[in-house]
Design a protein around this motif. Sequence first.
Motif: not given
Length: 328
Positions: A199-204
């Motif tokens: 979820n910390q990389r959701a945008q990527a």
Amino acid sequence: MNIDIAVARYFPLDNGRYEVKPGMVPLSKCFGNGIVDNYVFQIDNTFVDYRNTKLASRQEALNKYFQTSNYSNVVDAAVIKFIIRRLTDEHPNYFHLESFTSGIALNCQLTQEKLYFDKDYHLQKVDIPKSTIFPSYICSLDALAAQVQEDVTVICRANNTNWVGAIHLCFPNHWSAEDKIGKDFTTVHAPVAGIEKINQRAQAITNTMIMHQPMVRFAWGLSTDTRLNHHPQPPLNTPAEVWGGRKFDIDNPELYLRIERQVIWGLPECDAAIFTIRTYFRDVAEIKQDSCLRQKLVSAIKSMSLDSLIYKGLVENRDDIIAWLEKP
């Protein structure tokens, strides 16, 4: 119509560990099933069961299984055009397209339905010679989703935000369309145990889904039945303990590996992506007979954290399942 095509076989825990990761690989990757590994929509000899489950789900309560939110006509047209193109390319024996001055018609041999669309891909009418559909299809996506063995989700993006724009989910695995529609990647996946790093990389990840080449990933769990529809809310007059499918009896063992093949295909021209989910079952009694597969399954279950066991509905059954698997 009889379909002489065997069900594709997958075993997504080959490394013997339960892992929460994106796990996306190119759709072109071979998994041992021939050309169907590269298809978005897989059709096989279980089609009638999947179709009947979709019809039953729709009849129970359509809005329980089909939802849209901020779903634009532009995105919808791109999605419908994509599905029609893939069906006619992948399965020309079952889907045939006709063109008219006012639009197109898709002949669906498997269901004997003929779907008419205008030039903007809006559903205009449906010819169903031998049966009726209740409730009637309410839009193009609803009609097309009833022709395939996959559930269909559409991810949308605008102004650095993303959301689930459409969900046609007749084979839910203990989650619901109503709960996820309109929410962003992080919120949708928040209940998943061990999802924090992803979820910390959701945008990527969302960017990858929309902008990169078509991808496929797999998810798995264990079920004590082969019911396709495990919506968290049982139908009326159906006891929850019967509906749940997560109560293992070591004295009368019935257990299945429930596998989801998830295909992601980006539509960058409209800042969206199609996310399909195809559900398969493999009888664990058969897996148990293969010492290599059995060992990997036992290892994967043992590697699950307490939170993952709770999320997968295995915390009460874990020890009995392992004991049964390890018993000669």
